[in-house]
Design a protein around this motif. Sequence first.
Motif, PDB file in Angstrom:
ATOM      1  N   ALA A   1       8.180   8.408  -7.888  1.00 34.23           N
ATOM      2  CA  ALA A   1       7.541   7.594  -8.936  1.00 34.23           C
ATOM      3  C   ALA A   1       6.039   7.495  -8.669  1.00 34.23           C
ATOM      4  CB  ALA A   1       8.172   6.209  -8.981  1.00 34.23           C
ATOM      5  N   LYS A   2       5.675   7.258  -7.401  1.00 33.06           N
ATOM      6  CA  LYS A   2       4.245   7.122  -7.072  1.00 33.06           C
ATOM      7  C   LYS A   2       3.531   8.461  -7.272  1.00 33.06           C
ATOM      8  CE  LYS A   2       0.545   5.112  -5.623  1.00 33.06           C
ATOM      9  NZ  LYS A   2      -0.201   4.259  -6.531  1.00 33.06           N
ATOM     10  N   ALA A   3       4.227   9.551  -6.900  1.00 35.43           N
ATOM     11  CA  ALA A   3       3.617  10.878  -7.068  1.00 35.43           C
ATOM     12  C   ALA A   3       3.382  11.175  -8.545  1.00 35.43           C
ATOM     13  CB  ALA A   3       4.506  11.951  -6.439  1.00 35.43           C
TER      14      ALA A   3
ATOM     15  N   LEU B   1      -0.767  -1.741   4.590  1.00 25.04           N
ATOM     16  CA  LEU B   1      -1.397  -0.410   4.538  1.00 25.04           C
ATOM     17  C   LEU B   1      -2.377  -0.368   3.373  1.00 25.04           C
ATOM     18  CD1 LEU B   1       1.848   1.678   5.129  1.00 25.04           C
ATOM     19  CD2 LEU B   1       0.238   0.809   6.814  1.00 25.04           C
ATOM     20  N   MET B   2      -3.040  -1.496   3.147  1.00 29.45           N
ATOM     21  CA  MET B   2      -4.019  -1.584   2.052  1.00 29.45           C
ATOM     22  C   MET B   2      -5.412  -1.255   2.599  1.00 29.45           C
ATOM     23  SD  MET B   2      -2.749  -4.865  -0.142  1.00 29.45           S
ATOM     24  CE  MET B   2      -2.975  -6.048   1.139  1.00 29.45           C
ATOM     25  N   PRO B   3      -6.365  -0.958   1.700  1.00 29.77           N
ATOM     26  CA  PRO B   3      -7.719  -0.648   2.166  1.00 29.77           C
ATOM     27  C   PRO B   3      -8.385  -1.866   2.804  1.00 29.77           C
ATOM     28  CG  PRO B   3      -7.418  -0.038  -0.153  1.00 29.77           C
ATOM     29  CD  PRO B   3      -6.226  -0.838   0.242  1.00 29.77           C
TER      30      PRO B   3
ATOM     31  N   MET C   1      -9.047  15.610   3.293  1.00 29.21           N
ATOM     32  CA  MET C   1      -8.039  15.537   4.361  1.00 29.21           C
ATOM     33  C   MET C   1      -7.291  14.208   4.370  1.00 29.21           C
ATOM     34  SD  MET C   1     -10.146  17.079   7.549  1.00 29.21           S
ATOM     35  CE  MET C   1      -9.006  16.369   8.713  1.00 29.21           C
ATOM     36  N   GLY C   2      -7.743  13.242   3.562  1.00 25.93           N
ATOM     37  CA  GLY C   2      -7.077  11.936   3.508  1.00 25.93           C
ATOM     38  C   GLY C   2      -7.409  11.044   4.687  1.00 25.93           C
ATOM     39  N   VAL C   3      -8.508  11.366   5.412  1.00 21.84           N
ATOM     40  CA  VAL C   3      -8.828  10.556   6.592  1.00 21.84           C
ATOM     41  C   VAL C   3      -9.970   9.573   6.345  1.00 21.84           C
ATOM     42  CG1 VAL C   3      -7.960  12.246   8.258  1.00 21.84           C
ATOM     43  CG2 VAL C   3     -10.368  12.355   7.560  1.00 21.84           C
ATOM     44  N   ALA C   4     -10.726   9.773   5.260  1.00 21.23           N
ATOM     45  CA  ALA C   4     -11.848   8.861   4.986  1.00 21.23           C
ATOM     46  C   ALA C   4     -11.319   7.525   4.488  1.00 21.23           C
ATOM     47  CB  ALA C   4     -12.774   9.480   3.943  1.00 21.23           C
ATOM     48  N   GLU C   5     -12.058   6.470   4.771  1.00 21.59           N
ATOM     49  CA  GLU C   5     -11.701   5.156   4.233  1.00 21.59           C
ATOM     50  C   GLU C   5     -11.781   5.213   2.704  1.00 21.59           C
ATOM     51  OE1 GLU C   5     -10.710   2.161   5.973  1.00 21.59           O
ATOM     52  OE2 GLU C   5     -10.354   3.825   7.298  1.00 21.59           O
ATOM     53  N   THR C   6     -11.108   4.281   2.036  1.00 21.80           N
ATOM     54  CA  THR C   6     -11.111   4.235   0.576  1.00 21.80           C
ATOM     55  C   THR C   6     -12.558   4.223   0.082  1.00 21.80           C
ATOM     56  OG1 THR C   6      -9.063   2.992   0.785  1.00 21.80           O
ATOM     57  CG2 THR C   6     -10.075   3.038  -1.398  1.00 21.80           C
ATOM     58  N   ASP C   7     -13.425   3.437   0.744  1.00 15.95           N
ATOM     59  CA  ASP C   7     -14.868   3.505   0.520  1.00 15.95           C
ATOM     60  C   ASP C   7     -15.467   4.250   1.722  1.00 15.95           C
ATOM     61  OD1 ASP C   7     -17.580   3.209   0.300  1.00 15.95           O
ATOM     62  OD2 ASP C   7     -17.525   1.064  -0.141  1.00 15.95           O
TER      63      ASP C   7
ATOM     64  N   SER D   1       4.391  -2.185  -2.621  1.00 18.71           N
ATOM     65  CA  SER D   1       3.345  -2.586  -3.579  1.00 18.71           C
ATOM     66  C   SER D   1       2.217  -1.574  -3.577  1.00 18.71           C
ATOM     67  CB  SER D   1       2.718  -3.925  -3.166  1.00 18.71           C
ATOM     68  OG  SER D   1       3.692  -4.907  -2.964  1.00 18.71           O
ATOM     69  N   ASP D   2       1.655  -1.308  -4.764  1.00 21.96           N
ATOM     70  CA  ASP D   2       0.338  -0.671  -4.821  1.00 21.96           C
ATOM     71  C   ASP D   2      -0.593  -1.643  -5.526  1.00 21.96           C
ATOM     72  OD1 ASP D   2       0.830  -0.344  -7.530  1.00 21.96           O
ATOM     73  OD2 ASP D   2       0.968   1.840  -7.463  1.00 21.96           O
ATOM     74  N   SER D   3      -1.760  -1.178  -5.995  1.00 23.59           N
ATOM     75  CA  SER D   3      -2.721  -2.136  -6.550  1.00 23.59           C
ATOM     76  C   SER D   3      -2.268  -2.719  -7.881  1.00 23.59           C
ATOM     77  CB  SER D   3      -4.094  -1.470  -6.696  1.00 23.59           C
ATOM     78  OG  SER D   3      -4.001  -0.404  -7.615  1.00 23.59           O
ATOM     79  N   ARG D   4      -1.247  -2.095  -8.507  1.00 22.09           N
ATOM     80  CA  ARG D   4      -0.830  -2.570  -9.833  1.00 22.09           C
ATOM     81  C   ARG D   4       0.575  -3.154  -9.868  1.00 22.09           C
ATOM     82  NH1 ARG D   4      -1.412   2.290 -13.686  1.00 22.09           N
ATOM     83  NH2 ARG D   4      -0.731   3.393 -11.830  1.00 22.09           N
TER      84      ARG D   4
ATOM     85  N   VAL E   1     -10.922 -11.119   4.348  1.00 21.95           N
ATOM     86  CA  VAL E   1     -10.296 -12.404   4.013  1.00 21.95           C
ATOM     87  C   VAL E   1      -8.927 -12.214   3.350  1.00 21.95           C
ATOM     88  CG1 VAL E   1     -10.512 -14.412   2.468  1.00 21.95           C
ATOM     89  CG2 VAL E   1     -12.423 -13.731   3.921  1.00 21.95           C
ATOM     90  N   ARG E   2      -8.865 -11.236   2.462  1.00 22.38           N
ATOM     91  CA  ARG E   2      -7.595 -11.028   1.750  1.00 22.38           C
ATOM     92  C   ARG E   2      -6.452 -10.732   2.740  1.00 22.38           C
ATOM     93  NH1 ARG E   2      -4.876  -9.410  -2.866  1.00 22.38           N
ATOM     94  NH2 ARG E   2      -3.573  -7.609  -2.522  1.00 22.38           N
ATOM     95  N   GLY E   3      -6.713  -9.806   3.656  1.00 25.91           N
ATOM     96  CA  GLY E   3      -5.696  -9.469   4.655  1.00 25.91           C
ATOM     97  C   GLY E   3      -5.381 -10.659   5.543  1.00 25.91           C
TER      98      GLY E   3
ATOM     99  N   GLY F   1       0.835  -1.204   0.000  1.00 19.51           N
ATOM    100  CA  GLY F   1       0.000   0.000   0.000  1.00 19.51           C
ATOM    101  C   GLY F   1       0.860   1.241   0.000  1.00 19.51           C
ATOM    102  N   ALA F   2       0.630   2.112  -0.991  1.00 19.88           N
ATOM    103  CA  ALA F   2       1.391   3.366  -1.095  1.00 19.88           C
ATOM    104  C   ALA F   2       0.412   4.512  -1.308  1.00 19.88           C
ATOM    105  CB  ALA F   2       2.394   3.269  -2.240  1.00 19.88           C
ATOM    106  N   GLY F   3      -0.581   4.602  -0.418  1.00 21.79           N
ATOM    107  CA  GLY F   3      -1.583   5.663  -0.498  1.00 21.79           C
ATOM    108  C   GLY F   3      -1.298   6.747   0.529  1.00 21.79           C
ATOM    109  N   ASN F   4      -2.351   7.290   1.123  1.00 23.77           N
ATOM    110  CA  ASN F   4      -2.182   8.383   2.095  1.00 23.77           C
ATOM    111  C   ASN F   4      -1.242   7.997   3.231  1.00 23.77           C
ATOM    112  OD1 ASN F   4      -4.017  10.320   0.971  1.00 23.77           O
ATOM    113  ND2 ASN F   4      -5.697   8.985   1.601  1.00 23.77           N
ATOM    114  N   VAL F   5      -1.471   6.824   3.802  1.00 25.48           N
ATOM    115  CA  VAL F   5      -0.635   6.386   4.936  1.00 25.48           C
ATOM    116  C   VAL F   5       0.713   5.874   4.424  1.00 25.48           C
ATOM    117  CG1 VAL F   5      -0.476   4.809   6.905  1.00 25.48           C
ATOM    118  CG2 VAL F   5      -2.690   5.831   6.313  1.00 25.48           C
ATOM    119  N   GLY F   6       0.691   5.076   3.357  1.00 20.99           N
ATOM    120  CA  GLY F   6       1.920   4.459   2.858  1.00 20.99           C
ATOM    121  C   GLY F   6       2.984   5.478   2.463  1.00 20.99           C
TER     122      GLY F   6
END
Length: 327
Positions: free
Chosen positions: A60-62, A90-92, A199-205, A40-43, A98-100, A7-12
């Motif tokens: 690179a991610k930016a 640090l994934m959603p 603000m980057g605090v909401a869940e991905t969904d 890792s990210d989703s791709r 189950v995945r986690g 996970g390389a999003g807000n937290v990553g």
Amino acid sequence: MDISVLGAGNVGLNLLRILKEKRDVFRSRYRVDINVVSVSDSRTTVFEPNGLDLGEVIEAKASGNLSRAEAKTISFDEIFDIDNEVIVDLMPATQDGVRGRDIYMKAFRKGRHVVTANKAPLALHWAQIMEEAASRGKMIRYEATVAGGVPLFSFRDYCITPSEVISFRGIVSLTVNLVMRMMARGHSFQEAVKYAQSMGVAETDYRDDTSGLDAARKTVILANSLFGLSMSLNDLYYEGIDEGKRYRSSSRMVSTVSVEGGRVRAESRVEELSQEDPLLSLPEESLAYIIETENNGKLMVRSERDGPLETAAAVVNDIVIMAREIC
Ligand code: NDP
């Protein structure tokens, strides 16, 4: 200690920045060297056995493509075949966790420890994950799963060891409270959600937050960890935001866990707080909890502001604790 970050999003991205900036401090102060060997990210998963250049990975991610970093790319599943000691999740959240769960079970089987900020696996598969970790002699730390950057599990593990926790009451989920407070000031539900997302605090969904699920997941994790339970989400009463309701300025989503007459009460619900309640005066971007303990008295721990940076700092702290225990 070599780590793989999922996970390389807000937290990553905040985590990678902190690890880059603090590497020398961790070396000199704690005698630990934390080396990120894959991200890792989703791709894409980028990998460098001697440690990635984190500045390059962030850049690179930016720029929108992790694979632009000068590093090998490997498949996601290969993170279990490379040399790493800790998997950092640090994934959603997913609805069933189950995945986690499967990633952690595989990590333990293959001799890795786990650090996670992802609540879903622990809220839904606590007993299975903890049993597998214990049977393989592996560690899992999860400070950032509850109340973002506010220390709770490390506080319990290192600051109040002579005590059992008797009761917990707190505001542990930022987005749901932020949205309710903005609605109380006359903003629409959608406006408030958009602000939390910015603000980057909401869940991905974001519906995980507004349905009360995020606060409920946290309540399950803290109940299990502090009170030695094996609860799942189904064992908990929780509620979410009613989009059509006019909330009051005193409305808050509060998590409560207590033991009364040998029976555990755990819930996450909207309460109207009184003027005397210390949780009422918290700033909008703040999280806090109050615990009653056996021998350490009644304690309140709070942040002034919480977000992806503070969450990432809590994850880094777990990584450093783990490195100190391993080395
Ligand atoms: P984001 O949505 O910003 O980032 C999620 C990252 O995970 C992205 O890089 C995404 O890839 C990656 N990802 C998604 N699916 C996969 C996959 N199948 N394989 C590999 N990578 C994947 O979330 P946040 O950073 O905000 O949150 C991360 C975790 O931390 C969540 O579990 C959240 O609940 C928790 N958390 C977050 C807090 C916060 O303040 N934001 C507070 C406390 C906990 P891509 O970039 O390609 O989309």
